[in-house]
Design a protein around this motif. Structure first.
Motif, PDB file in Angstrom:
ATOM      1  N   THR A   1       0.803   1.479  -2.235  1.00 42.86           N
ATOM      2  CA  THR A   1       1.859   0.520  -1.928  1.00 42.86           C
ATOM      3  C   THR A   1       1.252  -0.875  -1.843  1.00 42.86           C
ATOM      4  O   THR A   1       0.226  -1.073  -1.172  1.00 42.86           O
ATOM      5  CB  THR A   1       2.541   0.865  -0.594  1.00 42.86           C
ATOM      6  N   GLN A   2       1.884  -1.846  -2.508  1.00 47.69           N
ATOM      7  CA  GLN A   2       1.326  -3.196  -2.541  1.00 47.69           C
ATOM      8  C   GLN A   2       2.435  -4.237  -2.511  1.00 47.69           C
ATOM      9  O   GLN A   2       3.467  -4.090  -3.173  1.00 47.69           O
ATOM     10  CB  GLN A   2       0.478  -3.388  -3.804  1.00 47.69           C
ATOM     11  N   ASP A   3       2.207  -5.287  -1.732  1.00 46.68           N
ATOM     12  CA  ASP A   3       3.077  -6.454  -1.737  1.00 46.68           C
ATOM     13  C   ASP A   3       2.635  -7.324  -2.918  1.00 46.68           C
ATOM     14  O   ASP A   3       1.555  -7.920  -2.905  1.00 46.68           O
ATOM     15  CB  ASP A   3       2.926  -7.217  -0.422  1.00 46.68           C
TER      16      ASP A   3
ATOM     17  N   GLN B   1     -19.172   2.802   4.337  1.00 45.83           N
ATOM     18  CA  GLN B   1     -18.863   1.915   3.217  1.00 45.83           C
ATOM     19  C   GLN B   1     -17.574   2.331   2.518  1.00 45.83           C
ATOM     20  O   GLN B   1     -16.719   1.495   2.204  1.00 45.83           O
ATOM     21  CB  GLN B   1     -20.026   1.924   2.215  1.00 45.83           C
ATOM     22  N   LEU B   2     -17.425   3.632   2.299  1.00 46.18           N
ATOM     23  CA  LEU B   2     -16.228   4.126   1.623  1.00 46.18           C
ATOM     24  C   LEU B   2     -14.982   3.859   2.453  1.00 46.18           C
ATOM     25  O   LEU B   2     -13.960   3.369   1.949  1.00 46.18           O
ATOM     26  CB  LEU B   2     -16.372   5.623   1.349  1.00 46.18           C
ATOM     27  N   ASP B   3     -15.067   4.142   3.765  1.00 40.64           N
ATOM     28  CA  ASP B   3     -13.916   3.939   4.640  1.00 40.64           C
ATOM     29  C   ASP B   3     -13.520   2.466   4.686  1.00 40.64           C
ATOM     30  O   ASP B   3     -12.342   2.124   4.532  1.00 40.64           O
ATOM     31  CB  ASP B   3     -14.247   4.442   6.049  1.00 40.64           C
ATOM     32  N   ARG B   4     -14.493   1.581   4.893  1.00 41.24           N
ATOM     33  CA  ARG B   4     -14.174   0.166   5.019  1.00 41.24           C
ATOM     34  C   ARG B   4     -13.733  -0.443   3.693  1.00 41.24           C
ATOM     35  O   ARG B   4     -12.945  -1.390   3.660  1.00 41.24           O
ATOM     36  CB  ARG B   4     -15.367  -0.606   5.582  1.00 41.24           C
ATOM     37  N   MET B   5     -14.230   0.088   2.573  1.00 36.86           N
ATOM     38  CA  MET B   5     -13.787  -0.394   1.274  1.00 36.86           C
ATOM     39  C   MET B   5     -12.302  -0.098   1.084  1.00 36.86           C
ATOM     40  O   MET B   5     -11.524  -0.967   0.648  1.00 36.86           O
ATOM     41  CB  MET B   5     -14.593   0.266   0.155  1.00 36.86           C
ATOM     42  N   LEU B   6     -11.891   1.114   1.446  1.00 35.51           N
ATOM     43  CA  LEU B   6     -10.487   1.489   1.289  1.00 35.51           C
ATOM     44  C   LEU B   6      -9.580   0.647   2.184  1.00 35.51           C
ATOM     45  O   LEU B   6      -8.479   0.263   1.793  1.00 35.51           O
ATOM     46  CB  LEU B   6     -10.312   2.978   1.590  1.00 35.51           C
ATOM     47  N   VAL B   7     -10.056   0.347   3.399  1.00 33.08           N
ATOM     48  CA  VAL B   7      -9.270  -0.467   4.317  1.00 33.08           C
ATOM     49  C   VAL B   7      -9.205  -1.918   3.847  1.00 33.08           C
ATOM     50  O   VAL B   7      -8.211  -2.616   4.062  1.00 33.08           O
ATOM     51  CB  VAL B   7      -9.858  -0.381   5.744  1.00 33.08           C
TER      52      VAL B   7
ATOM     53  N   VAL C   1      -4.076  -3.029  -0.609  1.00 38.29           N
ATOM     54  CA  VAL C   1      -3.054  -2.026  -0.900  1.00 38.29           C
ATOM     55  C   VAL C   1      -3.100  -0.971   0.199  1.00 38.29           C
ATOM     56  O   VAL C   1      -4.119  -0.811   0.885  1.00 38.29           O
ATOM     57  CB  VAL C   1      -3.276  -1.347  -2.280  1.00 38.29           C
ATOM     58  N   GLU C   2      -2.014  -0.267   0.365  1.00 36.48           N
ATOM     59  CA  GLU C   2      -1.972   0.874   1.277  1.00 36.48           C
ATOM     60  C   GLU C   2      -2.032   2.149   0.447  1.00 36.48           C
ATOM     61  O   GLU C   2      -1.297   2.288  -0.529  1.00 36.48           O
ATOM     62  CB  GLU C   2      -0.682   0.860   2.090  1.00 36.48           C
ATOM     63  N   MET C   3      -2.920   3.063   0.836  1.00 36.16           N
ATOM     64  CA  MET C   3      -3.069   4.303   0.085  1.00 36.16           C
ATOM     65  C   MET C   3      -2.888   5.509   0.993  1.00 36.16           C
ATOM     66  O   MET C   3      -3.327   5.497   2.143  1.00 36.16           O
ATOM     67  CB  MET C   3      -4.440   4.359  -0.589  1.00 36.16           C
ATOM     68  N   SER C   4      -2.246   6.520   0.463  1.00 34.60           N
ATOM     69  CA  SER C   4      -2.117   7.804   1.146  1.00 34.60           C
ATOM     70  C   SER C   4      -2.448   8.897   0.140  1.00 34.60           C
ATOM     71  O   SER C   4      -2.099   8.784  -1.044  1.00 34.60           O
ATOM     72  CB  SER C   4      -0.697   8.016   1.674  1.00 34.60           C
ATOM     73  N   TYR C   5      -3.123   9.935   0.607  1.00 37.23           N
ATOM     74  CA  TYR C   5      -3.498  11.030  -0.294  1.00 37.23           C
ATOM     75  C   TYR C   5      -2.883  12.340   0.184  1.00 37.23           C
ATOM     76  O   TYR C   5      -2.990  12.714   1.356  1.00 37.23           O
ATOM     77  CB  TYR C   5      -5.020  11.175  -0.368  1.00 37.23           C
ATOM     78  N   VAL C   6      -2.236  13.035  -0.761  1.00 33.53           N
ATOM     79  CA  VAL C   6      -1.615  14.334  -0.507  1.00 33.53           C
ATOM     80  C   VAL C   6      -2.319  15.360  -1.373  1.00 33.53           C
ATOM     81  O   VAL C   6      -2.482  15.145  -2.581  1.00 33.53           O
ATOM     82  CB  VAL C   6      -0.104  14.289  -0.849  1.00 33.53           C
ATOM     83  N   ASP C   7      -2.782  16.465  -0.789  1.00 33.99           N
ATOM     84  CA  ASP C   7      -3.562  17.428  -1.560  1.00 33.99           C
ATOM     85  C   ASP C   7      -2.674  18.316  -2.432  1.00 33.99           C
ATOM     86  O   ASP C   7      -1.449  18.130  -2.504  1.00 33.99           O
ATOM     87  CB  ASP C   7      -4.472  18.260  -0.653  1.00 33.99           C
TER      88      ASP C   7
ATOM     89  N   ASP D   1      -5.848   2.727   6.885  1.00 32.42           N
ATOM     90  CA  ASP D   1      -5.267   2.195   8.116  1.00 32.42           C
ATOM     91  C   ASP D   1      -5.429   0.685   8.186  1.00 32.42           C
ATOM     92  O   ASP D   1      -6.413   0.171   8.697  1.00 32.42           O
ATOM     93  CB  ASP D   1      -5.932   2.854   9.325  1.00 32.42           C
ATOM     94  N   HIS D   2      -4.454  -0.033   7.640  1.00 26.76           N
ATOM     95  CA  HIS D   2      -4.473  -1.489   7.682  1.00 26.76           C
ATOM     96  C   HIS D   2      -3.888  -2.006   8.985  1.00 26.76           C
ATOM     97  O   HIS D   2      -3.051  -1.350   9.608  1.00 26.76           O
ATOM     98  CB  HIS D   2      -3.659  -2.063   6.510  1.00 26.76           C
ATOM     99  N   ALA D   3      -4.319  -3.203   9.377  1.00 25.86           N
ATOM    100  CA  ALA D   3      -3.785  -3.810  10.609  1.00 25.86           C
ATOM    101  C   ALA D   3      -2.325  -4.204  10.454  1.00 25.86           C
ATOM    102  O   ALA D   3      -1.549  -4.160  11.409  1.00 25.86           O
ATOM    103  CB  ALA D   3      -4.632  -5.018  10.988  1.00 25.86           C
ATOM    104  N   HIS D   4      -1.932  -4.599   9.243  1.00 25.71           N
ATOM    105  CA  HIS D   4      -0.551  -5.057   9.010  1.00 25.71           C
ATOM    106  C   HIS D   4       0.034  -4.270   7.845  1.00 25.71           C
ATOM    107  O   HIS D   4       0.027  -4.715   6.700  1.00 25.71           O
ATOM    108  CB  HIS D   4      -0.524  -6.563   8.722  1.00 25.71           C
ATOM    109  N   ARG D   5       0.550  -3.099   8.158  1.00 24.86           N
ATOM    110  CA  ARG D   5       1.069  -2.222   7.123  1.00 24.86           C
ATOM    111  C   ARG D   5       2.480  -2.633   6.708  1.00 24.86           C
ATOM    112  O   ARG D   5       3.243  -3.191   7.489  1.00 24.86           O
ATOM    113  CB  ARG D   5       1.087  -0.776   7.610  1.00 24.86           C
TER     114      ARG D   5
END
Length: 408
Positions: free
Chosen positions: A389-391, A287-293, A297-303, A313-317
């Motif tokens: 990142t968002q269009d 659920q968490l993975d598919r919610m984020l996808v 928006v595109e999200m990246s996390y840096v620790d 991982d979107h199909a059309h980034r």
């Protein structure tokens, strides 16, 4: 600035001892340092032939790495990288081409290079005609440049796939220099597009020929230095991982072959039903993975150690990502020209001075918003940074109102 070889600087061709290799790399380094200090190309070439005429691509790449480690700025090496290659060109010219099966990531890169060469030659021929009394029409120029611009896909795949693999084996300096050259080429393509749109074909011809030369030189550096070095450093199992992620970026001009079929362990897909307790509520991993996808928006996390741990991982980034980025330091995910800003944002987040940074740009007719947010624990400790990142093109155009009951 002249380099004078010492009496014990001669190397036996084919010798493989670590001590001799280290000495040879040091001699190569001294030649290039003398060149940067004002020595001539001819002097550097003579010194090279005197001390290390049989240097391998791996040794030349290692020399560049050592120059950066010893404090020479990446910008300085970038500025003279074509000159460096000319010092060693005679030695590099006799290197045999790699013989790899279709489907291997490097075979794909070299197949792309053959198509890129053809496109660059067609483009250069048009540029030479631009000074004629009857130059080609703008439409023909624009089409040829659009075709050649596919080289950017080739470079993006190198940056996101090949470079991270090399970095895992301690090879970072030359990739930084090469990325800077990629950006030079991208900048020139953008400048030429503007010149063509304005109808300034004659003014663009010289810059267009320089673009063709830069692309040709990059192909030479890849196939004579970068690819042989990569094949030496990266083990077979990692090439399998690289091939698996290449499709996420795409290809320039060609479709990869399938002759190369390394053994890959079969994996059975399982559904993980483990529930993760969150600050409010709980979700399964799926659920968490598919919610984020699913979010637009595109999200990246840096620790907190600046290591990339996740991206959605979107199909059309908007901006390409591939699995090779996971485990990579965020500093290595950016070209040198923007690295100082990345560091400034992260340092402000870590110090607690800022919690957000936002930027926006227009790209291919779309309006893109890029936001960085500091992620903190309940006690305020810095845990990392999330990039969103968002269009927002449609959002910017909204007017009036549409209420829930008006949905159809």
């Amino acid at each position: 600035a002249n380099f004078v070889p010492t009496e014990d600087s001669l190397f036996l061709e084919g010798a493989e001892s670590p001590e001799l290799r280290a000495e040879k790399v040091e001699e190569l380094k001294r030649i290039i340092e003398a060149l940067h200090a004002g020595g001539s190309l001819e002097e550097a070439q003579r010194a090279f032939e005197a001390v290390a005429g049989g240097a391998t691509p791996e040794e030349i790449a290692e020399m560049e790495q050592e120059l950066i480690r010893s404090g020479m700025p990446v910008e300085s090496i970038h500025r003279l990288c074509d000159v460096h290659v000319n010092v060693f060109r005679q030695s590099l010219d006799v290197q045999e081409s790699l013989d790899l099966p279709a489907g291997h990531p490097l075979h794909t890169c070299m197949a792309e290079n053959r198509a890129i060469e053809q496109s660059a030659n067609r483009w250069a021929a048009l540029c030479r005609r631009a000074d004629d009394t009857l130059p080609p029409p703008c439409g023909e120029f624009a089409s040829a440049l659009q075709d050649l611009a596919q080289v950017e896909i080739h470079y993006t795949r190198k940056e996101n796939q090949l470079f991270p693999a090399l970095e895992r084996h301690g090879f970072t300096g030359p990739t930084q220099v090469m990325w800077a050259v990629h950006d030079d080429i991208r900048k020139r393509i953008k400048s030429l597009r503007a010149a063509i749109e304005s109808g300034n074909l004659k003014g663009a011809s010289a810059e267009g020929l320089e673009l063709a030369r830069q692309i040709s030189e990059m192909i030479y550096k890849e196939e004579k230095i970068l690819f042989p070095t990569a094949l030496t450093l990266i083990p077979e199992e990692e090439w399998v991982e690289i091939r698996a992620g290449d499709d996420a970026i795409g290809y320039a001009f060609i479709t990869p072959g399938h002759e190369w079929q390394p053994a890959i362990a079969e994996t059975k897909e399982t559904v993980n039903t483990e529930t993760i307790s969150l600050s409010t509520g709980a979700l399964t991993l799926e659920q968490l993975d598919r919610m984020l996808v699913s979010l637009p928006v595109e999200m990246s996390y840096v620790d907190d150690q600046d290591v990339v741990r996740f991206y959605s991982d979107h199909a059309h980034r908007i901006f390409p990502r591939s699995p090779g980025v996971i485990g990579r330091t965020v500093q290595n995910c950016h070209p040198q020209k923007s690295l100082h800003m990345v560091e400034a944002i992260l340092n402000a987040f870590k110090a607690g001075d800022r919690d957000k940074a936002q930027f926006w740009l227009e790209m291919n007719g779309r309006f893109i918003l890029v936001s960085y947010y500091a992620v903190r624990g309940k006690a305020g400790a810095y845990l990392g940074c999330v990039e969103v990142t968002q269009d927002v093109t449609e959002i910017r155009s909204l007017q009036g109102e549409r209420r829930l009951l008006q949905w159809d």
